[in-house]
Structures are given as structure tokens and as C-alpha cells.
Design a protein around this motif. Structure first.
Motif, PDB file in Angstrom:
ATOM      1  N   SER A 137       0.840  -1.205   0.000  1.00 26.09           N
ATOM      2  CA  SER A 137       0.000   0.000   0.000  1.00 26.09           C
ATOM      3  C   SER A 137       0.870   1.248   0.000  1.00 26.09           C
ATOM      4  O   SER A 137       0.621   2.200  -0.747  1.00 26.09           O
ATOM      5  CB  SER A 137      -0.920  -0.001   1.220  1.00 26.09           C
ATOM      6  OG  SER A 137      -1.839  -1.068   1.161  1.00 26.09           O
ATOM      7  N   ILE A 138       1.902   1.248   0.852  1.00 25.79           N
ATOM      8  CA  ILE A 138       2.789   2.407   0.920  1.00 25.79           C
ATOM      9  C   ILE A 138       3.585   2.555  -0.375  1.00 25.79           C
ATOM     10  O   ILE A 138       3.718   3.661  -0.925  1.00 25.79           O
ATOM     11  CB  ILE A 138       3.743   2.281   2.124  1.00 25.79           C
ATOM     12  CG1 ILE A 138       2.948   2.279   3.428  1.00 25.79           C
ATOM     13  CG2 ILE A 138       4.749   3.418   2.138  1.00 25.79           C
ATOM     14  CD1 ILE A 138       3.785   1.991   4.662  1.00 25.79           C
TER      15      ILE A 138
ATOM     16  N   LEU B  14      -2.852  -7.668  -3.976  1.00 23.36           N
ATOM     17  CA  LEU B  14      -3.908  -7.458  -4.961  1.00 23.36           C
ATOM     18  C   LEU B  14      -4.701  -6.184  -4.692  1.00 23.36           C
ATOM     19  O   LEU B  14      -4.991  -5.412  -5.620  1.00 23.36           O
ATOM     20  CB  LEU B  14      -4.854  -8.671  -4.970  1.00 23.36           C
ATOM     21  CG  LEU B  14      -5.985  -8.630  -5.999  1.00 23.36           C
ATOM     22  CD1 LEU B  14      -5.417  -8.537  -7.413  1.00 23.36           C
ATOM     23  CD2 LEU B  14      -6.881  -9.858  -5.862  1.00 23.36           C
ATOM     24  N   VAL B  15      -5.056  -5.933  -3.437  1.00 18.87           N
ATOM     25  CA  VAL B  15      -5.861  -4.754  -3.111  1.00 18.87           C
ATOM     26  C   VAL B  15      -5.131  -3.468  -3.476  1.00 18.87           C
ATOM     27  O   VAL B  15      -5.702  -2.588  -4.151  1.00 18.87           O
ATOM     28  CB  VAL B  15      -6.265  -4.772  -1.621  1.00 18.87           C
ATOM     29  CG1 VAL B  15      -6.963  -3.465  -1.244  1.00 18.87           C
ATOM     30  CG2 VAL B  15      -7.184  -5.950  -1.332  1.00 18.87           C
ATOM     31  N   PRO B  16      -3.856  -3.270  -3.067  1.00 18.39           N
ATOM     32  CA  PRO B  16      -3.150  -2.055  -3.491  1.00 18.39           C
ATOM     33  C   PRO B  16      -3.017  -1.944  -5.007  1.00 18.39           C
ATOM     34  O   PRO B  16      -3.076  -0.842  -5.568  1.00 18.39           O
ATOM     35  CB  PRO B  16      -1.773  -2.193  -2.824  1.00 18.39           C
ATOM     36  CG  PRO B  16      -1.988  -3.111  -1.677  1.00 18.39           C
ATOM     37  CD  PRO B  16      -3.046  -4.057  -2.122  1.00 18.39           C
ATOM     38  N   ALA B  17      -2.850  -3.084  -5.698  1.00 18.45           N
ATOM     39  CA  ALA B  17      -2.716  -3.064  -7.149  1.00 18.45           C
ATOM     40  C   ALA B  17      -3.998  -2.575  -7.815  1.00 18.45           C
ATOM     41  O   ALA B  17      -3.969  -1.730  -8.726  1.00 18.45           O
ATOM     42  CB  ALA B  17      -2.355  -4.459  -7.653  1.00 18.45           C
TER      43      ALA B  17
ATOM     44  N   ARG C  19      -3.123   3.377   7.394  1.00 16.13           N
ATOM     45  CA  ARG C  19      -1.787   2.805   7.456  1.00 16.13           C
ATOM     46  C   ARG C  19      -1.439   2.406   8.887  1.00 16.13           C
ATOM     47  O   ARG C  19      -0.894   1.329   9.147  1.00 16.13           O
ATOM     48  CB  ARG C  19      -0.767   3.807   6.933  1.00 16.13           C
ATOM     49  CG  ARG C  19       0.662   3.286   6.957  1.00 16.13           C
ATOM     50  CD  ARG C  19       1.647   4.349   6.528  1.00 16.13           C
ATOM     51  NE  ARG C  19       1.365   4.813   5.177  1.00 16.13           N
ATOM     52  CZ  ARG C  19       2.024   5.796   4.587  1.00 16.13           C
ATOM     53  NH1 ARG C  19       2.984   6.430   5.242  1.00 16.13           N
ATOM     54  NH2 ARG C  19       1.723   6.169   3.354  1.00 16.13           N
ATOM     55  N   THR C  20      -1.757   3.272   9.828  1.00 16.97           N
ATOM     56  CA  THR C  20      -1.487   2.974  11.233  1.00 16.97           C
ATOM     57  C   THR C  20      -2.241   1.723  11.668  1.00 16.97           C
ATOM     58  O   THR C  20      -1.698   0.865  12.376  1.00 16.97           O
ATOM     59  CB  THR C  20      -1.889   4.166  12.114  1.00 16.97           C
ATOM     60  OG1 THR C  20      -1.113   5.302  11.732  1.00 16.97           O
ATOM     61  CG2 THR C  20      -1.653   3.865  13.580  1.00 16.97           C
ATOM     62  N   ALA C  21      -3.483   1.608  11.239  1.00 18.07           N
ATOM     63  CA  ALA C  21      -4.303   0.462  11.626  1.00 18.07           C
ATOM     64  C   ALA C  21      -3.716  -0.837  11.109  1.00 18.07           C
ATOM     65  O   ALA C  21      -3.639  -1.836  11.832  1.00 18.07           O
ATOM     66  CB  ALA C  21      -5.729   0.647  11.099  1.00 18.07           C
TER      67      ALA C  21
ATOM     68  N   ALA D  56      10.210   2.698   8.189  1.00 19.88           N
ATOM     69  CA  ALA D  56      11.264   2.890   7.196  1.00 19.88           C
ATOM     70  C   ALA D  56      10.708   3.481   5.910  1.00 19.88           C
ATOM     71  O   ALA D  56      11.267   4.434   5.338  1.00 19.88           O
ATOM     72  CB  ALA D  56      11.952   1.550   6.918  1.00 19.88           C
ATOM     73  N   LEU D  57       9.584   2.938   5.440  1.00 16.01           N
ATOM     74  CA  LEU D  57       8.976   3.446   4.211  1.00 16.01           C
ATOM     75  C   LEU D  57       8.414   4.851   4.422  1.00 16.01           C
ATOM     76  O   LEU D  57       8.430   5.689   3.513  1.00 16.01           O
ATOM     77  CB  LEU D  57       7.879   2.494   3.749  1.00 16.01           C
ATOM     78  CG  LEU D  57       8.376   1.116   3.280  1.00 16.01           C
ATOM     79  CD1 LEU D  57       7.196   0.208   2.987  1.00 16.01           C
ATOM     80  CD2 LEU D  57       9.258   1.243   2.053  1.00 16.01           C
ATOM     81  N   SER D  58       7.906   5.104   5.640  1.00 13.55           N
ATOM     82  CA  SER D  58       7.374   6.429   5.927  1.00 13.55           C
ATOM     83  C   SER D  58       8.483   7.480   5.904  1.00 13.55           C
ATOM     84  O   SER D  58       8.283   8.600   5.436  1.00 13.55           O
ATOM     85  CB  SER D  58       6.687   6.416   7.297  1.00 13.55           C
ATOM     86  OG  SER D  58       6.218   7.693   7.624  1.00 13.55           O
TER      87      SER D  58
END
Length: 858
Positions: A287-288, A379-382, A487-489, A755-757
Motif C-alpha cells: 500500500s505504501i 492485490l488490493v493495493p494493485a 496505514r497505522t491500523a 522505514a517506508l514512511s
């Protein structure tokens, strides 16, 4: 498009590696479970095949009490004479071999082996299987030979002595020989063996001379084993089990594999939980990554890429991550299995005569699961990325937050259903379905909680943040954590699930401990309890009543004279003994007891329901009300009961009582127990003190009476309650260890998100540094953000787990709801530690950001 995808994958390889770690850990756990159980199963198959290689046909008595692990009555020597005239038999050998020869070590304690039997056998001389390594076989009643595994374990040598506990009390023997086996091992599957002369083995292991545990028949060369088996079975009738050597090996191996299957299911269940938790990590990572690449994907779409190509590019990345991570997981699983095999052999003493068994089909299935989990999570982020209009995505505002309405509604449905199921079980409005309602309610509640976490974070994160963010960097960290609720969740979902399970286990275990302690204190009027090693801890079994011999082992016992001598000690008001065993009823197995009910009634707090609790002969019994109802019996009826040695007999029911924690099932006279139970000796002794007696003084005096028995101890009420409650400790610890992998994945999730954030906020960090924020402030900000998320997830999970545990306590009808506040505080502390660990690398990276490069970063 494929080339662009691969280029992008190489550019983001370090970011994707963290997501792949979740798959690696999950697949490692699954494959290790498969390889380890396959190896152990194959090893024991080999052992059983070796031990029965010289057996053409085996004859043993049919058990009086059902089940493969219960005591099997011996075969009379007269059967040997009866079979002597069968033309197809070339030779008959009477075997004496039974579990229950407990050797005493140099420290005065019984040598403990975890799982393998402690066999007492009759010495048959060197055979194709048994080979002497030192000395000779026993020829006198006070001589024994031992297997090399026991000699090494206990440090015994030829010419020395060994003390052994059997059906009779502790006896000293002289070691005259040490033997091993033709496969080169010193023990068969870790078992210890003490070989006596035949008459001594019969008396000590089977309870009488002139009997055998089984007969081994050798068929003539022209007679097939199956033909001889059928002939012998027809001759002896239904009272005997007649099997070929292959059938005996298969049956013995099947019993062992049944246990291994349970172990495998448990390990795979927790491995599956780890993979499930890993889905959240992979979903969050992609997602990120997709959000960070929105502009890039929009540009690709503007250049002509279709939606399916965009979806395909993300799924290609996921597939490659899944394939590589699953392959690494399989390799690590095999390596872990090697270590587990070595640890198991070292702990149990079992020497498996096989190398590592790698079940390729099972590992391929684990590999496929790892890849599938990665694809599903990506799949969902895609799909989300493919739906963003190119023009909108190329604007800076493309990453605007989406409404939480849809996900909140989606979470409210299972949450409401879950709460309804739990309340239905607690309020007992669903009848016999209460356990199903409770289990389903907890699962649905956990799912609903995970989906409602984004909405909950908007309310709770500021509260948690104010507790941790007391400075400007801390407040910035709190705001960063609350910036993207979705994202936090997803980041804290791993901690919510794991700590929810841990919290629930803690509450249930502590409540069970309190319940057991309360029951022991309430039911038991005796001040001291004499019991064999571990007997008091198992008192009550799973549903009340004393421990039984259903595991096939001879239980720790002591001489009946000990209780008589204890009754005559100064300060003792009375003493009584209790015999225990397992019996067969028409409806299945049941605990059984024996003793003088005139004294047991007051000591155990028995309440008479009907008839009398006085037995006048060995053919009378009293039965608890639960058993009466289950069997459809009533006081005055004649009941058929099969004891371990006596078989099926009729007993007249003269009374009934309310079952309690310490007593349930049929109760017989002591005389009946000495003739018909596995052991003719008592397993429990209860001592009541005079009002003015000193407990410590009397306890020391009673302990002297059993000083020569290394399995027997004397405990007061407090110790008994503690020992009885402690049986939940091992199960609780095992659950915590198995859940530990999920906690590790939860930490990885926070590390990955942080890290990604940090990468996503490079320009923002540069601006903060440019306006004067020091590096220490940057570290403080990132640590605060990580702590806020981990504490939020920990509190949410522990709260849910505590409520679920409380619901279990209510449905189970336990006496008291006990919350282990200390344990829960430790778990919350672990969540804080997880947050600190997760912040180490990202905070260091944030502190080292180059100001000019960061400001220019796009």
C-alpha cells in the motif's frame, strides 16, 4: 511493461525485502513443522519395524479397558501349552515387557525421560536384536542387565548397583551386563530398559509369576504368517489379540503417529497464524509502495498502459517477492528441522535411525501458500492503483486521504455479530451452542476490531500520544502516527491480533489456576497429602477426580503401611489412603477410585445424594451422580464395570455422591483395588492433624516414612493447591512461545512502515532540519511515532483479549475471574520494547538525512 516492472523492483529491493521477511518467517515455521514431524514419524517407524523384525505372529490379551495405552492383562503360561500342538508353529517365546521400571539416579530421584517408556523386561539372552556389550545376562533374583542408553543416562557400570521402582517398592539390584541393539544404538527410541530374570520380571512388572505380557510365535517356513495368525485367532477366541509382526509394527507406529499428527496440527495452526499476520505486513508494504509510486503509475497510464498492465506490474513484483521469500523460508525450515531433531534427541534420549526426511509434496504446498499469501496481500493495493485517473494521480494532491466510512461500516457488521455471539454464550441463551457461539464471536470480534482500528485510531491515538508526546518532537511524532489512520491500523493489526490472543490466554490460565486452587482448598479437609511424584499436580484430571493410569504407565505409589504408620504419629488425628485407576463402563472409560469411604467421605468433603457411602464387600460400589446420569443407572441397580486386571464384572450400586475436584467415577473397596487395579498400592494418602498439632513437625515425621521412595512427597494444602494449579503453566508457556513468531512479525511491520514512511517524508524531514530541528529531535520524533503506534496496538489487543478471556471464564463457570495484571503489564512492556526496536533503524536514517538533498527530493 515487464522490463519497467523489473527495473522498478530492483530500485525498491530493500523496501520489498522487509515485506518478504514476513513470508520467510511464516514459510519457515510451516516447513519446519512438516519436516520435523515427518522425520520423527519415519524414525519411529524404523524403530518399530526393527523391534518386530523377528516376530512372525504376536499373541497378547485383549485389554479389559479400551484404548491402546491402557494396561493389558498378562497371558497365562497355560496358553503356551495350548499352542504347543499347533502344527504351523516352529517356536514359542514368552515375552515380559511392561512400562514402569523407574530407575533411581545418583541424586536419589527417579531418572526422568520425556516421552519414551521405562521398560522392565525378562532377559531372553542375545537375540538377533539384542547384543551384549559388557558383562553377561542376569541369572539370580538380585541381578539385572540394562540397555546402554540407561547406563549412559544414569552413569551405571557393570559391577555396580541400581535401585528400581516397579509395581513393588524400591528394590536394589546388581548390574551384571550392559546391552545394545543390532542397529548400533544403545536405546530404542529413547526408552530405558532393565532386564530381570523371568520370574522376577513377571512379579515386578506384571504382578504375578507364571504369566507373560505377550507371546512371540515363529512360523514354519512353509506357513504364511497370515495363515498362522488366523489359525491361532480361531483357537484362542475373542479374549486375545493375534497380529502378524507387520501388523504389530504398523499398530505401534500408528499410535505414535496419532500423537505426532496432533503436534503437527498445532504447529501448522500457529504457523498459519503467522502467515495470516504477515498478510497485514505485506498489505501495508505494498500500500505504501503503491502510494509512493502513484505519480509514476499515472505517468505509465498516460503513456498508454492499460489497467490490467498496471495491476499485473504490481502482482509481478509481489510474485517475485513471494517466490524468493518462500524459497528462503523452505531452506530455513529444513535447517531449523535439523536443529529441532538434534534438540529432541538430546532431551528425550531417543536416537532416530534415520536422517532428515524432506516431504517434497508438503514443502511444495508450503511454497505455494507463501506465494499465494503475497499475491493476495498485494492485490488490493494493485487494484487501487489501477483506478486512479492519470491526470489526478500526477498532481501533488493525488495521495489525499480516503474516507473511513466504508471500512468502518464493513467492520461494524462482524463486530456487532461477534459481540452478539459472545453475549449469547455468556448469558446462556444459545443452549448447547454456547461454545460455538463464543468461539465464533471471538473470531468475528477480532475481525471487526481489525477493520474498526482506523476509526478507533482517530479517537484513541491522540489520547495515547498525549501520554507519550510531552515535547515538540513528541507531539510531531504523535501527529505523524495519526496522519494516516488506515496505514497505522494495518501496521498495528499484527500487535492487536497477537496481544489479543496472548491477553486472552493469560486471563484464562490465571482464572483456571485460581479455580483449581479454590476447589482443592474447598474440597480437601486433610492437612497433609502423601502422593507420588506429579500425582497431586494431576489430581482432578480434565473433569475432576484423581489421576488415572490411562496413559499406560505404572503410577507412583507407596506402601499401604505408610498410611497406617502415619495415623499413629503424635499430632495426627487420622489418615486414609486412596487407590486410583481407569475402568471401562458401557459408555466408555472413567476414572475409578478405592478406599475406606467412612474416612474419605469427610476428608474429601463428599455429599451423599442417595443410598449410603458404605461398602460391605468387593462387589459393591458407589457412583457419582454425573456418571449415574450418563449411564442411565440408579442406586440399587447392578452395573457392569471392567477393571484393568479383573475384566468385566457386575457390581451393585449402593449409593451416589456429588462429584468434586478430587473424586469422581465409581468407588470400590480397597480389597477390590488390590486384586483388580493395575497397582495394588495406594497413590494418595490424606493426613488430618489434631487441633494443637504443629504442621511442620508432623510433616517432617510423615516425610520420614517415605524417605526411601524417590517418587513420593508430602505436601500441605497450600503446596497441593499450587501444584494442582501449576499444570497450566507449561501449556501457557508453550502458547506464548508459539505466538512469539507473530510478535516478531508485528515488530517487522512497524519497522517496515516506519522505514517506508521516512522515505516518503524525505522532503518534509529536510525542511524540519532546515528550520533548526536537531538530529536528537529527529530521533525523538521517530521514536515517539513508533511508540504511539505500538502502545496503541498493545492496549487495544490486550483489552480485547482480556474481555474475551472474561467471557470464557463466565461460559466455563469458573469460580473466579482472575486478571494477571503483572503479566499484562509485561506484555504491554513488550509492546513498548517492540516500538523502540522498530524505531532504531528509521530514526537513525531520519537523523542522517542530508538537508539540501532532502529539500530537493522529489
Amino acid at each position: 511493461m515487464l522490463k519497467a516492472t523489473l527495473k522498478g523492483l530492483l530500485a525498491r529491493k530493500l523496501r520489498l525485502m522487509l515485506a518478504g521477511l514476513a513470508v520467510v518467517l511464516g514459510v519457515t515455521a510451516v516447513s519446519a513443522a512438516m519436516v520435523t514431524t515427518a522425520t520423527i514419524g519415519s524414525g519411529f517407524d524404523s524403530i518399530f519395524e526393527t523391534t518386530t523384525s523377528d516376530v512372525d505372529v504376536s499373541v497378547s490379551s485383549a485389554p479389559n479397558v479400551g484404548g491402546e495405552t491402557t494396561f493389558t492383562p498378562p497371558v497365562p503360561a497355560s496358553v503356551v501349552e495350548e499352542l504347543a500342538g499347533v502344527a504351523g508353529i516352529d517356536a514359542i517365546t514368552g515375552e515380559v515387557s511392561a512400562d514402569g521400571a523407574r530407575p533411581v539416579g545418583a541424586d536419589g530421584k527417579v531418572i526422568s525421560v520425556q516421552g519414551p517408556p521405562r521398560l522392565g523386561v525378562a532377559w531372553q539372552g542375545e537375540t538377533g536384536l539384542v547384543e551384549l556389550r559388557e558383562g553377561r545376562g542376569p541369572t539370580a533374583d538380585d541381578e539385572v542387565a540394562i540397555n546402554a542408553g540407561l547406563a549412559e543416562l544414569g552413569g551405571y557400570r557393570v559391577g555396580g548397583t541400581i535401585d528400581v521402582l516397579t509395581l513393588e517398592p524400591r528394590t536394589t539390584f546388581r548390574v551384571v551386563g550392559v546391552y545394545g541393539y543390532s542397529n548400533g544404538t544403545g536405546t530404542m527410541g529413547g526408552s530405558t530398559e532393565v532386564a530381570f530374570t523371568e520370574p522376577v520380571a513377571q512379579r515386578l512388572m506384571l504382578g504375578e509369576t507364571g504369566v507373560y505380557s505377550s507371546l512371540t510365535l515363529t512360523a514354519r517356513d512353509t506357513v504364511p504368517n497370515e495363515t498362522l495368525r488366523d489359525e491361532i485367532a480361531a483357537l484362542l477366541g475373542d479374549g486375545y489379540q493375534v497380529r502378524t509382526g507387520d501388523e504389530l509394527a504398523a499398530q505401534t507406529a500408528a499410535d505414535g503417529r496419532a500423537f505426532l499428527d496432533i503436534v503437527r496440527i498445532v504447529l501448522l495452526a500457529f504457523s498459519g497464524l503467522s502467515l495470516l499476520v504477515g498478510i497485514f505486513l505485506i498489505l501495508n508494504t505494498f500500500s505504501i509502495l503503491v502510494a509512493q509510486r502513484t505519480g509514476e503509475l499515472a505517468l505509465v497510464a498516460a503513456l498508454g498502459a492499460r489497467r490490467r498492465q498496471i495491476v499485473g506490474s504490481v502482482l509481478v513484483e509481489a510474485a517475485l517477492v513471494g517466490v524468493l521469500a518462500s524459497a528462503v523460508g523452505i531452506g530455513l525450515g529444513v535447517a531449523v528441522s535439523t536443529g529441532l531433531k538434534a534438540v529432541m534427541e538430546a532431551q528425550s534420549g531417543a536416537q532416530l535411525p534415520v536422517g532428515l526426511i524432506v516431504p517434497v509434496p508438503d514443502l511444495l504446498a508450503a511454497f505455494g501458500v507463501g506465494v499465494l499469501v503475497t499475491l493476495v496481500a498485494a492485490l488490493v493495493p494493485a487494484l487501487r492503483a489501477s483506478r486512479v485517473p492519470p491526470v489526478a494521480a500526477m498532481r501533488a494532491s493525488a495521495a489525499e486521504q480516503r474516507s473511513l466510512t466504508r471500512i468502518t461500516v464493513a467492520g461494524a457488521v462482524p463486530a456487532v455479530l461477534g459481540v452478539a455471539g459472545i453475549l449469547g454464550a455468556v448469558l446462556d441463551v444459545v443452549g448447547d451452542l454456547r461454545w460455538a457461539a463464543l468461539g465464533g464471536g471471538v473470531v468475528l470480534g477480532l475481525v471487526g476490531l481489525a477493520l474498526l482500528t482506523p476509526a478507533a485510531s482517530k479517537v484513541l491515538l491522540p489520547v495515547v500520544g498525549r501520554l507519550l508526546g510531552w515535547s515538540t518532537p513528541g507531539r510531531l511524532g504523535r501527529l505523524n502516527a495519526a496522519r494516516n489512520p488506515r496505514r497505522t491500523a494495518i501496521t498495528v493489526a499484527t500487535l492487536v491480533v497477537t496481544l489479543g490472543l496472548v491477553g486472552g490466554v493469560g486471563v484464562v490460565a490465571e482464572s483456571l489456576r485460581r479455580d483449581v486452587s479454590a476447589l482443592v482448598s474447598t474440597d480437601l479437609a486433610a492437612d497433609l497429602v502423601i502422593s507420588g511424584d506429579g500425582v497431586s499436580a494431576r489430581a482432578g484430571g480434565g473433569s475432576g477426580g484423581p489421576p488415572t493410569a490411562a496413559d499406560g504407565r505404572i503410577m507412583p505409589t507407596f506402601e499401604a503401611s505408610v498410611v497406617e504408620e502415619a495415623a499413629g504419629l503424635p499430632g495426627v488425628a487420622g489418615a486414609t489412603a486412596q487407590y486410583v485407576d481407569t475402568v471401562e463402563l458401557p459408555g466408555g472409560q472413567s476414572p475409578a477410585n478405592a478406599g475406606d469411604l467412612s474416612t474419605l467421605e469427610s476428608v474429601l468433603g463428599l455429599k451423599t445424594v442417595d443410598g449410603t457411602l458404605r461398602l460391605s464387600g468387593p462387589d459393591e460400589i458407589v457412583v457419582d451422580t454425573d456418571t449415574l446420569g450418563a449411564q442411565g443407572w440408579a442406586v440399587g441397580d447392578t452395573a457392569r464395570v471392567a477393571t484393568q486386571r479383573g475384566g468385566w464384572q457386575e457390581y451393585r450400586i449402593v449409593g451416589s455422591y456429588e462429584p468434586n475436584f478430587l473424586l469422581t467415577g465409581p468407588v470400590l473397596t480397597p480389597e477390590a483395588a488390590t486384586e483388580r487395579f493395575v497397582s495394588a498400592l495406594p497413590a494418595l494418602g490424606y493426613v488430618e492433624l489434631a487441633p494443637d498439632a504443629d504442621v511442620a513437625t508432623v510433616k517432617a515425621a510423615v516425610s520420614e516414612l517415605v524417605a526411601d521412595n524417590p517418587e513420593v512427597t508430602v505436601a500441605d494444602q497450600t503446596q497441593l493447591a499450587t501444584d494442582s494449579a501449576s499444570r497450566f503453566d507449561i501449556a501457557e508457556i508453550m502458547l506464548y512461545v508459539l505466538l512469539g513468531l507473530s510478535v516478531v512479525i508485528g515488530i517487522l511491520g512497524i519497522i517496515n512502515t516506519m522505514a517506508l514512511s521516512i522515505l516518503e517524508r524525505t522532503r518534509e524531514l529536510g525542511l524540519l532540519r532546515a528550520i533548526g530541528m536537531r538530529r536528537s529531535h529527529m530521533v525523538h520524533m521517530v521514536v515517539a511515532e513508533s511508540l504511539v503506534m505500538s502502545v496503541f496496538g498493545g492496549l487495544l489487543g490486550l483489552a480485547f483479549g482480556g474481555l474475551a478471556g472474561a467471557a470464557f471464564v463466565s461460559v466455563a463457570g469458573l469460580a473466579e475471574l482472575a486478571v494477571p495484571w503483572t503479566s499484562l503489564a509485561v506484555f504491554l512492556g513488550l509492546a513498548v520494547a517492540a516500538g523502540l526496536i522498530a524505531a532504531l533503524a528509521p530514526s537513525t536514517r531520519a537523523a542522517k538525512v542530508n538537508v539540501l538533498a532532502a529539500i530537493a527530493y522529489e
